[in-house]
Design a protein around this motif. Structure first.
Motif, PDB file in Angstrom:
ATOM      1  N   LYS A 147      13.877 -39.073  64.273  1.00  0.00           N
ATOM      2  CA  LYS A 147      14.979 -38.237  63.791  1.00  0.00           C
ATOM      3  C   LYS A 147      14.573 -37.355  62.614  1.00  0.00           C
ATOM      4  CE  LYS A 147      18.477 -41.462  65.356  1.00  0.00           C
ATOM      5  NZ  LYS A 147      19.546 -42.372  64.986  1.00  0.00           N
ATOM      6  N   TRP A 148      13.653 -37.801  61.780  1.00  0.00           N
ATOM      7  CA  TRP A 148      13.239 -37.027  60.609  1.00  0.00           C
ATOM      8  C   TRP A 148      11.748 -37.252  60.336  1.00  0.00           C
ATOM      9  CZ3 TRP A 148      11.007 -40.013  56.954  1.00  0.00           C
ATOM     10  CH2 TRP A 148      11.369 -41.355  56.898  1.00  0.00           C
ATOM     11  N   ARG A 149      11.182 -36.339  59.560  1.00  0.00           N
ATOM     12  CA  ARG A 149       9.805 -36.486  59.109  1.00  0.00           C
ATOM     13  C   ARG A 149       9.592 -35.634  57.863  1.00  0.00           C
ATOM     14  NH1 ARG A 149       5.890 -32.699  62.882  1.00  0.00           N
ATOM     15  NH2 ARG A 149       6.673 -30.764  62.037  1.00  0.00           N
ATOM     16  N   VAL A 150       8.707 -36.096  56.987  1.00  0.00           N
ATOM     17  CA  VAL A 150       8.252 -35.321  55.830  1.00  0.00           C
ATOM     18  C   VAL A 150       6.729 -35.380  55.841  1.00  0.00           C
ATOM     19  CG1 VAL A 150      10.294 -35.543  54.366  1.00  0.00           C
ATOM     20  CG2 VAL A 150       8.585 -37.343  54.333  1.00  0.00           C
ATOM     21  N   GLN A 151       6.107 -34.279  55.453  1.00  0.00           N
ATOM     22  CA  GLN A 151       4.654 -34.239  55.526  1.00  0.00           C
ATOM     23  C   GLN A 151       4.074 -33.295  54.483  1.00  0.00           C
ATOM     24  OE1 GLN A 151       3.748 -33.121  59.515  1.00  0.00           O
ATOM     25  NE2 GLN A 151       4.634 -31.103  59.342  1.00  0.00           N
ATOM     26  N   ASN A 152       2.774 -33.470  54.247  1.00  0.00           N
ATOM     27  CA  ASN A 152       2.055 -32.627  53.307  1.00  0.00           C
ATOM     28  C   ASN A 152       0.570 -32.747  53.606  1.00  0.00           C
ATOM     29  OD1 ASN A 152       1.516 -30.909  51.216  1.00  0.00           O
ATOM     30  ND2 ASN A 152       2.439 -32.175  49.626  1.00  0.00           N
ATOM     31  N   SER A 153      -0.190 -31.803  53.097  1.00  0.00           N
ATOM     32  CA  SER A 153      -1.639 -31.829  53.229  1.00  0.00           C
ATOM     33  C   SER A 153      -2.224 -32.587  52.040  1.00  0.00           C
ATOM     34  CB  SER A 153      -2.150 -30.388  53.251  1.00  0.00           C
ATOM     35  OG  SER A 153      -3.539 -30.370  53.329  1.00  0.00           O
ATOM     36  N   TRP A 154      -3.329 -33.314  52.261  1.00  0.00           N
ATOM     37  CA  TRP A 154      -3.931 -34.113  51.193  1.00  0.00           C
ATOM     38  C   TRP A 154      -5.449 -34.076  51.277  1.00  0.00           C
ATOM     39  CZ3 TRP A 154      -5.820 -39.525  51.709  1.00  0.00           C
ATOM     40  CH2 TRP A 154      -6.224 -40.049  50.485  1.00  0.00           C
ATOM     41  N   HIS A 155      -6.076 -33.812  50.143  1.00  0.00           N
ATOM     42  CA  HIS A 155      -7.530 -33.867  49.991  1.00  0.00           C
ATOM     43  C   HIS A 155      -7.842 -35.058  49.083  1.00  0.00           C
ATOM     44  CE1 HIS A 155      -8.230 -29.906  51.810  1.00  0.00           C
ATOM     45  NE2 HIS A 155      -7.094 -29.571  51.231  1.00  0.00           N
ATOM     46  N   PRO A 156      -8.493 -36.106  49.573  1.00  0.00           N
ATOM     47  CA  PRO A 156      -8.757 -37.288  48.757  1.00  0.00           C
ATOM     48  C   PRO A 156      -9.495 -36.992  47.454  1.00  0.00           C
ATOM     49  CG  PRO A 156      -9.197 -37.779  51.045  1.00  0.00           C
ATOM     50  CD  PRO A 156      -8.919 -36.312  50.957  1.00  0.00           C
ATOM     51  N   ALA A 157     -10.303 -35.950  47.412  1.00  0.00           N
ATOM     52  CA  ALA A 157     -11.042 -35.625  46.189  1.00  0.00           C
ATOM     53  C   ALA A 157     -10.111 -35.176  45.067  1.00  0.00           C
ATOM     54  CB  ALA A 157     -12.073 -34.534  46.482  1.00  0.00           C
ATOM     55  N   GLU A 158      -8.897 -34.751  45.405  1.00  0.00           N
ATOM     56  CA  GLU A 158      -7.950 -34.271  44.396  1.00  0.00           C
ATOM     57  C   GLU A 158      -7.142 -35.399  43.767  1.00  0.00           C
ATOM     58  OE1 GLU A 158      -5.598 -31.330  46.372  1.00  0.00           O
ATOM     59  OE2 GLU A 158      -7.279 -29.931  46.534  1.00  0.00           O
ATOM     60  N   GLY A 159      -7.290 -36.622  44.239  1.00  0.00           N
ATOM     61  CA  GLY A 159      -6.569 -37.751  43.667  1.00  0.00           C
ATOM     62  C   GLY A 159      -5.908 -38.593  44.726  1.00  0.00           C
ATOM     63  N   PRO A 160      -5.474 -39.815  44.356  1.00  0.00           N
ATOM     64  CA  PRO A 160      -4.926 -40.752  45.332  1.00  0.00           C
ATOM     65  C   PRO A 160      -3.421 -40.622  45.569  1.00  0.00           C
ATOM     66  CG  PRO A 160      -5.177 -41.832  43.228  1.00  0.00           C
ATOM     67  CD  PRO A 160      -5.689 -40.432  43.050  1.00  0.00           C
ATOM     68  N   LEU A 161      -2.792 -39.562  45.094  1.00  0.00           N
ATOM     69  CA  LEU A 161      -1.339 -39.422  45.171  1.00  0.00           C
ATOM     70  C   LEU A 161      -0.952 -38.198  45.988  1.00  0.00           C
ATOM     71  CD1 LEU A 161       1.426 -40.430  44.063  1.00  0.00           C
ATOM     72  CD2 LEU A 161       1.079 -38.848  42.179  1.00  0.00           C
ATOM     73  N   VAL A 162       0.051 -38.371  46.862  1.00  0.00           N
ATOM     74  CA  VAL A 162       0.589 -37.267  47.665  1.00  0.00           C
ATOM     75  C   VAL A 162       2.103 -37.297  47.563  1.00  0.00           C
ATOM     76  CG1 VAL A 162       0.661 -36.200  49.946  1.00  0.00           C
ATOM     77  CG2 VAL A 162      -1.283 -37.579  49.321  1.00  0.00           C
ATOM     78  N   MET A 163       2.696 -36.138  47.352  1.00  0.00           N
ATOM     79  CA  MET A 163       4.158 -36.010  47.332  1.00  0.00           C
ATOM     80  C   MET A 163       4.601 -35.463  48.689  1.00  0.00           C
ATOM     81  SD  MET A 163       4.983 -37.076  44.364  1.00  0.00           S
ATOM     82  CE  MET A 163       6.683 -36.603  44.259  1.00  0.00           C
ATOM     83  N   LEU A 164       5.585 -36.116  49.278  1.00  0.00           N
ATOM     84  CA  LEU A 164       6.107 -35.692  50.582  1.00  0.00           C
ATOM     85  C   LEU A 164       7.575 -35.324  50.440  1.00  0.00           C
ATOM     86  CD1 LEU A 164       4.658 -38.517  52.853  1.00  0.00           C
ATOM     87  CD2 LEU A 164       3.644 -36.309  52.344  1.00  0.00           C
ATOM     88  N   GLY A 165       7.992 -34.337  51.192  1.00  0.00           N
ATOM     89  CA  GLY A 165       9.402 -33.954  51.221  1.00  0.00           C
ATOM     90  C   GLY A 165       9.643 -32.662  50.485  1.00  0.00           C
ATOM     91  N   SER A 166      10.935 -32.323  50.382  1.00  0.00           N
ATOM     92  CA  SER A 166      11.285 -31.073  49.743  1.00  0.00           C
ATOM     93  C   SER A 166      11.058 -31.180  48.244  1.00  0.00           C
ATOM     94  CB  SER A 166      12.757 -30.729  50.028  1.00  0.00           C
ATOM     95  OG  SER A 166      13.573 -31.786  49.570  1.00  0.00           O
ATOM     96  N   LYS A 167      10.517 -30.125  47.683  1.00  0.00           N
ATOM     97  CA  LYS A 167      10.239 -30.113  46.251  1.00  0.00           C
ATOM     98  C   LYS A 167      11.499 -29.713  45.510  1.00  0.00           C
ATOM     99  CE  LYS A 167       5.487 -28.816  47.066  1.00  0.00           C
ATOM    100  NZ  LYS A 167       4.499 -27.783  47.021  1.00  0.00           N
ATOM    101  N   PRO A 168      11.738 -30.314  44.353  1.00  0.00           N
ATOM    102  CA  PRO A 168      12.925 -29.924  43.606  1.00  0.00           C
ATOM    103  C   PRO A 168      12.823 -28.480  43.139  1.00  0.00           C
ATOM    104  CG  PRO A 168      11.570 -31.438  42.344  1.00  0.00           C
ATOM    105  CD  PRO A 168      10.963 -31.318  43.706  1.00  0.00           C
ATOM    106  N   LYS A 169      13.967 -27.790  43.178  1.00  0.00           N
ATOM    107  CA  LYS A 169      13.971 -26.387  42.774  1.00  0.00           C
ATOM    108  C   LYS A 169      13.779 -26.288  41.271  1.00  0.00           C
ATOM    109  CE  LYS A 169      16.815 -24.973  46.600  1.00  0.00           C
ATOM    110  NZ  LYS A 169      18.033 -24.366  47.051  1.00  0.00           N
ATOM    111  N   GLU A 170      12.959 -25.331  40.863  1.00  0.00           N
ATOM    112  CA  GLU A 170      12.669 -25.160  39.439  1.00  0.00           C
ATOM    113  C   GLU A 170      13.863 -24.521  38.745  1.00  0.00           C
ATOM    114  OE1 GLU A 170       8.006 -24.259  40.442  1.00  0.00           O
ATOM    115  OE2 GLU A 170       9.035 -23.023  38.988  1.00  0.00           O
ATOM    116  N   ALA A 171      14.070 -24.936  37.536  1.00  0.00           N
ATOM    117  CA  ALA A 171      15.172 -24.394  36.762  1.00  0.00           C
ATOM    118  C   ALA A 171      14.868 -22.957  36.369  1.00  0.00           C
ATOM    119  CB  ALA A 171      15.388 -25.241  35.508  1.00  0.00           C
ATOM    120  N   VAL A 172      15.852 -22.109  36.532  1.00  0.00           N
ATOM    121  CA  VAL A 172      15.692 -20.702  36.164  1.00  0.00           C
ATOM    122  C   VAL A 172      15.988 -20.557  34.677  1.00  0.00           C
ATOM    123  CG1 VAL A 172      16.515 -18.376  36.609  1.00  0.00           C
ATOM    124  CG2 VAL A 172      16.409 -20.026  38.473  1.00  0.00           C
ATOM    125  N   GLN A 173      15.057 -19.918  33.956  1.00  0.00           N
ATOM    126  CA  GLN A 173      15.248 -19.754  32.519  1.00  0.00           C
ATOM    127  C   GLN A 173      15.813 -18.406  32.182  1.00  0.00           C
ATOM    128  OE1 GLN A 173      11.592 -20.674  30.597  1.00  0.00           O
ATOM    129  NE2 GLN A 173      11.611 -22.787  31.286  1.00  0.00           N
TER     130      GLN A 173
END
Length: 173
Positions: A147-173
């Motif tokens: 029914k759903w999926r979240v995905q992202n690209s990951w390069h192990p050399a960049e670190g052991p952490l991956v964020m999946l899903g929609s990114k929070p919208k940045e606050a407009v200043q």
């Protein structure tokens, strides 16, 4: 009897024959090596059923929008030895069912891994990996019902952490 000065030696004892034929022999040998490399390292990018796969793209996009509308986000953390993985559910609502984690290689389908996740906390899941040295992955978290999926690209050399899903919208200043 005397030997005449013009007596020819057999062809296989002539130095110039071997010098001239060494080039073609090297080329034939290189062709066999190249063929072996091609057979062992063939990419799995061509799909025999490309028409059906093309029709399924709309279904895949529907799963992405469903995950976005549900607000599903997750953090995937890999261990240093690449033998285990933890998934932290950062969604506003708990994930329904048992999610599964997929590690997909961009070109080699035989390198893909499907990891069964076990719930070890309220919003914490854990799974076991098969160690691999591939330097690029697509990490996908999905439900087993499709029914759903979240995905992202990951390069192990960049670190052991991956964020999946929609990114929070940045606050407009």
């Amino acid at each position: 009897m005397q030997k005449s000065a013009g007596t020819a030696r057999p062809w296989y004892k002539e130095r110039w024959f071997w010098i001239l034929m060494s080039g073609p022999f090297i080329v034939v040998f290189a062709c066999f090596i190249t063929f072996g490399v091609i057979v062992r390292g063939a990419d799995d990018m061509v799909n025999d059923d490309y028409y059906k796969q093309g029709k399924d793209i709309n279904l895949e996009l529907t799963r992405d929008t469903a995950a976005q509308s549900l607000g599903i986000t997750a953090q995937v953390m890999f261990s240093d030895d690449m033998r285990s993985v933890r998934v932290i559910d950062n969604s506003s609502q708990p994930l329904s069912g048992t999610p599964e984690l997929l590690l997909l290689h961009p070109t080699r389908q035989h390198g893909d891994q499907r990891i069964a996740l076990q719930k070890i906390g309220d919003k914490l899941y854990q799974g076991t990996l098969q160690p691999d040295t591939i330097s690029h992955w697509y990490v996908r978290l999905q439900d087993q019902q499709g029914k759903w999926r979240v995905q992202n690209s990951w390069h192990p050399a960049e670190g052991p952490l991956v964020m999946l899903g929609s990114k929070p919208k940045e606050a407009v200043q």
